[in-house]
Design a protein around this motif. Sequence first.
Motif, PDB file in Angstrom:
ATOM      1  N   LYS A 138      33.411  15.565  70.023  1.00 21.85           N
ATOM      2  CA  LYS A 138      32.759  15.827  71.302  1.00 21.85           C
ATOM      3  C   LYS A 138      33.418  16.975  72.065  1.00 21.85           C
ATOM      4  O   LYS A 138      32.749  17.688  72.810  1.00 21.85           O
ATOM      5  CB  LYS A 138      32.773  14.561  72.166  1.00 21.85           C
ATOM      6  CG  LYS A 138      32.072  13.392  71.511  1.00 21.85           C
ATOM      7  CD  LYS A 138      30.675  13.758  71.022  1.00 21.85           C
ATOM      8  CE  LYS A 138      30.015  12.651  70.227  1.00 21.85           C
ATOM      9  NZ  LYS A 138      28.718  13.077  69.649  1.00 21.85           N
ATOM     10  N   ASP A 210      33.758   9.728  70.208  1.00 19.96           N
ATOM     11  CA  ASP A 210      33.249   8.559  70.934  1.00 19.96           C
ATOM     12  C   ASP A 210      33.953   7.274  70.508  1.00 19.96           C
ATOM     13  O   ASP A 210      34.221   6.390  71.329  1.00 19.96           O
ATOM     14  CB  ASP A 210      31.740   8.402  70.710  1.00 19.96           C
ATOM     15  CG  ASP A 210      30.928   9.401  71.513  1.00 19.96           C
ATOM     16  OD1 ASP A 210      31.425   9.871  72.559  1.00 19.96           O
ATOM     17  OD2 ASP A 210      29.811   9.732  71.092  1.00 19.96           O
ATOM     18  N   ASP A 211      34.249   7.158  69.204  1.00 19.48           N
ATOM     19  CA  ASP A 211      34.844   5.927  68.675  1.00 19.48           C
ATOM     20  C   ASP A 211      35.798   6.310  67.548  1.00 19.48           C
ATOM     21  O   ASP A 211      35.359   6.784  66.498  1.00 19.48           O
ATOM     22  CB  ASP A 211      33.735   5.009  68.152  1.00 19.48           C
ATOM     23  CG  ASP A 211      34.249   3.649  67.710  1.00 19.48           C
ATOM     24  OD1 ASP A 211      35.053   3.603  66.760  1.00 19.48           O
ATOM     25  OD2 ASP A 211      33.837   2.623  68.297  1.00 19.48           O
ATOM     26  N   ASP A 256      39.625   8.563  71.829  1.00 19.69           N
ATOM     27  CA  ASP A 256      38.308   8.159  72.333  1.00 19.69           C
ATOM     28  C   ASP A 256      38.346   7.729  73.805  1.00 19.69           C
ATOM     29  O   ASP A 256      37.522   6.958  74.262  1.00 19.69           O
ATOM     30  CB  ASP A 256      37.667   7.072  71.467  1.00 19.69           C
ATOM     31  CG  ASP A 256      38.488   5.795  71.362  1.00 19.69           C
ATOM     32  OD1 ASP A 256      39.466   5.630  72.115  1.00 19.69           O
ATOM     33  OD2 ASP A 256      38.151   4.946  70.504  1.00 19.69           O
TER      34      ASP A 256
END
Length: 263
Positions: A138, A210-211, A256
């Motif tokens: 991201k 994100d994870d 994250d």
Amino acid sequence: MIHELNHFGIVVKDLKKSMDFYEGVLGARNVFQSIIPSTQTDVVYLQIAGGLIELLHRADPAPDEKFGITHIAFMSDDLDNDYARLIEAGHQELVKPKVAGTGYGRLAFLSDPNGARVELIQRDGKMRLDSNEHPIIKSFDHYSLVANDLDGAMRFYQTLMGMKTLKMMEVPARELTMAYLHWDYDVLELLHRPTPSTGPIYGHFALRVDDVAEALKAFGAQGVPVDPTTPKRAGTGIGNIGLISDPDGVKIELVDRADLRDL
């Protein structure tokens, strides 16, 4: 004036393997590629999300060549004066201002208070493009340095280099101080423990996902080396971290948590 934290420089053994990893797996964009004729060194700038790394590959490396992260680089619009100012402040001179080996811009090198090799670059053009999208990555989160002399590092990067402080975090259970400084998008992490580290100064660079668990699973499925002790809770207690490695063993941390500016 120094105005940008630009990149980590990484010396690689096999340019094709490194390019396949960074472009094919991490979705990096090749924003500049050239060669230094005098040493037959390939120079490649790659953008991962919004951050930059530089790959250096020598056709005939010396027997004692050090592979992995070898320097951190900053942009200046007045190289000669910035370099002179830093040397006058007592920092070790390594390479005086000169035309870059590629012929594109000028550069100089000096040492920070902990022995990290710091490059100053002056160029007319920009290499960085708009942040590129990736299904897992991201944003580029930070570059990390070990700072046995934290006070000296803070004076150097904050007072002399003009970086601004984002966060100072104490992790008593690990006897760890974490200082985060930034130039706009680009963040530098300084790691300090009371017992001096004898390991590498350049710890890792970090990417936000994100994870972490899902990211490690996805990268592992593509054959990327994954640290088996991760994922794990971050030492700060904020989010999780994971570790993967590039073809030369450079550590890439996955986080994250929220963006540092939002914590």
